[in-house]
Scaffold this active site. Structure first.
Site, PDB file in Angstrom:
ATOM      1  N   GLU A   1       1.432  -0.535  -5.068  1.00 58.35           N
ATOM      2  CA  GLU A   1       0.460   0.509  -5.413  1.00 58.35           C
ATOM      3  C   GLU A   1       1.262   1.736  -5.832  1.00 58.35           C
ATOM      4  OE1 GLU A   1      -3.260   3.133  -3.730  1.00 58.35           O
ATOM      5  OE2 GLU A   1      -1.527   2.790  -2.475  1.00 58.35           O
TER       6      GLU A   1
ATOM      7  N   ASP B   1       0.821  -1.205   0.000  1.00 57.86           N
ATOM      8  CA  ASP B   1       0.000   0.000   0.000  1.00 57.86           C
ATOM      9  C   ASP B   1       0.863   1.267   0.000  1.00 57.86           C
ATOM     10  OD1 ASP B   1      -2.706   1.249   0.487  1.00 57.86           O
ATOM     11  OD2 ASP B   1      -1.661   1.990   2.264  1.00 57.86           O
TER      12      ASP B   1
HETATM   13  C1  NOJ Z   1      -4.155   3.449  -0.549  1.00 58.42           C
HETATM   14  C2  NOJ Z   1      -5.332   2.570  -0.282  1.00 58.42           C
HETATM   15  O1  NOJ Z   1      -5.683   1.911  -1.454  1.00 58.42           O
HETATM   16  C3  NOJ Z   1      -6.439   3.482   0.231  1.00 58.42           C
HETATM   17  O2  NOJ Z   1      -7.668   2.820   0.304  1.00 58.42           O
HETATM   18  C4  NOJ Z   1      -6.008   3.980   1.569  1.00 58.42           C
HETATM   19  O3  NOJ Z   1      -6.975   4.911   2.045  1.00 58.42           O
HETATM   20  C5  NOJ Z   1      -4.659   4.679   1.485  1.00 58.42           C
HETATM   21  N1  NOJ Z   1      -3.699   3.959   0.694  1.00 58.42           N
HETATM   22  C6  NOJ Z   1      -4.066   4.847   2.848  1.00 58.42           C
HETATM   23  O4  NOJ Z   1      -3.664   3.592   3.349  1.00 58.42           O
END
Ligand code: NOJ
Length: 587
Positions: A302, A240
């Site tokens: 991500e 993430d």
């Molecule tokens: C990216 C995640 O996909 C999202 O849902 C989240 O709010 C943020 N990172 C913070 O962890």
């Protein structure tokens, strides 16, 4: 068509460079004619993201859970999924629905138990489905014992596990934040703690304090938690918010871009809080750690990045020693159905990432669904079929999001009192949050919960279209979007050229139709894909000789247009938004 302000914010802050500025220099053969054949599982995989709150509720509390996922594994197997990525199901106060983790080595009781998790992994394995977890590396919950300790005193041994800083003196004696950094979720990125008279940094909600990755103890602890799950049999992780692990040690103000964002904060170029080079050292060590495990465990990132050159760095460039699969958000979130854009982007990842494996993604739990982003309100189903064809027939690893296969639409709350995502509450009405893309999975029409739950009150309501857009109904319709996905995925598995072949772009000056051939080793069929990205019929006459193919006779393998079923050549007229996939006949 609607985009949430947050989607735009995430994309804009992470892709500060101009998306259109970078056009691929067209190689002499536009594509990758003979890539090496490699049977590594994740290179061919279809990865399916599950938002656990919304997939299947097994205990009637209105919230999805792990046993619910286990119950639905047969569905996933029949769809052709190779791996599931489960969004965080660790213990969490659920401020950010799991992305605020308070214990990395357990399961939130709302979702089940460790025994449930082990059973899910074992049952998935029986169906050849791997399980990937979502590691939240950038921050923890403010209720995580690490942070509780860190916040307790300036001398606590865990103080340096988070990013603490003195404020600036304010006019009325009240300290001001140390600099101008803003949270992606609105307001200053600094939160003052009167007990210790310092601010802590949070890129996201204030309940999500950023870990200090400059402290080796943090790396050791987080790697330890990853090993905990690797030892339990997970096949890898989705990492993430990984580009934001590091901040500028000098904590300089970010330059202002002018204007304000949806939260009313000044727009800043996030050069001191995003994509700092130090992060790559961590990722290399992480890759080395994960590589010690058998079975090709994978790291997916991500990674919202401005261009392909930046993406390449996340693979480790020529060394290819970082993430195996940083997500290519450039293709899937270009948000414009445009043949030139897609062609250039696909070519770029084919030719400019040192032979690493591309990963295309069109949908996730943070963005308006592709159904709405690319749909024109009239031809949405044809457009969704065309996008699915692109997702599954290039050389890319394919990442999809639950409900994408059904054509689930973004269903944003219409009243602020119904909003669950905090950002939608604070940002209303400009920013309505991400609830719209997180509504429960639509299984059938037998009850108002679409069989997602037995509870009449589900955490988010079912969109009214569940009566027609649902698994059961679509399974029974041979022309449904769901069956289209099944056909594409099955073709991707069974056809050598789609599985292992090269990709060469055809008709490269055509701005209306994206066409390419998946080249096959001798003796196998080459496969041609043609996608009309316009609302007008388009006539094409594809010249396969540019890909070294002399044969001309074609046989249609898959199309959504009856008029193309009998096509025997590459000179055809594609109806609006048509997809045509044809096999070149062997001499
Ligand atoms: C990216 C995640 O996909 C999202 O849902 C989240 O709010 C943020 N990172 C913070 O962890």
């Amino acid at each position: 068509m609607r985009f949430t302000a947050l989607s735009i914010l995430i994309l804009a802050t992470c892709m500060t460079a101009d998306l259109t500025a970078q056009t691929a220099s067209i190689p002499s053969i536009p594509g990758n004619l003979h890539p090496p054949i490699d049977s590594t599982w994740w290179k061919h995989a279809v990865v399916y993201e599950i938002y656990p709150r919304s997939f299947q509720d097994s205990n009637g509390d209105g919230i999805g859970d792990l046993n619910g996922i286990t119950q639905r594994l047969d569905y996933l197997q029949a769809l052709g999924v190779d791996a599931i990525w489960i969004a965080p199901m660790f213990p969490s106060p659920q401020v950010d629905f799991g992305y605020d983790v308070s214990n990395y080595e357990a399961i939130d009781p709302k979702y089940g138990t460790l025994a449930d998790f082990d059973r899910l992994v074992a049952e998935a394995q029986k169906r050849s489905i791997r399980v990937l977890l979502d590691m939240v590396l950038n921050h923890t919950s403010d209720k995580h014992p690490w942070f509780v300790e860190s916040a307790s005193s300036r001398t606590n041994p865990k103080r340096n596990w988070y990013v603490w800083k003195d404020g600036k003196p304010g006019p009325d004696g009240k300290p001001l934040p140390p600099n101008n950094w803003v949270s992606l979720f609105g307001g200053s990125a600094w939160e003052y703690m009167p007990q210790t008279k310092q601010f802590y940094y949070h890129k996201f909600y204030k309940q999500q304090p950023d870990l200090n990755w400059r402290n080796p103890a943090v790396e050791k602890a987080v790697f330890g938690s990853m090993q905990f799950w690797l030892d339990r049999g997970v096949a890898g992780f989705r990492l993430d918010a990984v580009p934001t692990l590091f901040e500028d040690p000098r904590m300089r103000d970010e330059p202002a871009e002018g204007g304000t964002n949806a939260q009313g904060d000044p727009k800043l170029k996030d050069i001191y809080t995003n994509n700092l080079p130090e992060v790559h050292d961590v990722i290399r060590r992480m890759r080395a750690m994960v590589t010690k495990y058998p079975g090709d465990r994978v790291l997916i990132g991500e990674t919202y990045l401005p261009n392909t050159a930046e993406l390449d760095k996340w693979y480790g460039g020529a060394k290819r020693d970082e993430l195996q699969l940083p997500m290519d958000m450039i293709i899937g979130f270009s948000n414009k159905l445009d043949a030139d854009t897609f062609r250039n982007r696909i070519l770029e990842v084919e030719t400019q990432v040192h032979g690493s494996q591309p990963l295309i993604v069109f949908d996730n739990h943070d963005n308006v669904r592709s159904w709405d982003r690319y749909g024109d309100g009239v031809h949405n189903e044809a457009i969704a079929k065309l996008i699915a064809a692109m997702l599954f027939t290039t050389r890319s690893t394919a990442l999809m999001y639950y409900g994408e296969e059904l054509g689930m639409a973004t269903t944003t709350p219409t009243r602020v009192e119904d909003v669950k995502d905090p950002i939608g509450i604070t940002g209303w009405p400009k920013e309505k949050g991400r609830d719209g893309e997180r509504t429960p999975m639509q299984w059938d029409a037998s009850n108002p919960q679409a069989s997602f739950s037995s509870n009449t009150s589900t955490w988010l309501p079912l969109p009214p279209n569940y009566k027609t857009v649902n698994v059961e109904t679509e399974l029974a319709d041979p022309n449904s979007l769901l069956n289209w996905h099944k056909q594409l995925i099955s073709m991707r598995r069974k056809r050598d050229s789609i599985r292992d072949g090269g990709i060469v772009m055809l008709d490269i000056t055509n701005s209306n139709v994206l066409s390419y051939v998946r080249t096959a080793p001798p003796g196998h069929h080459n496969i041609v894909i043609a996608l009309n990205m316009t609302a007008q019929p388009q006539s094409i006459a594809l010249d396969l000789t540019t890909a070294g193919i002399k044969e001309k006779l074609m046989r249609t393998l898959l199309t959504n247009e009856p008029s193309l079923q009998g096509a025997t050549s590459t000179s055809i007229t594609l109806p609006p938004f048509a997809t045509w996939i044809g096999e070149v006949q062997l001499p």
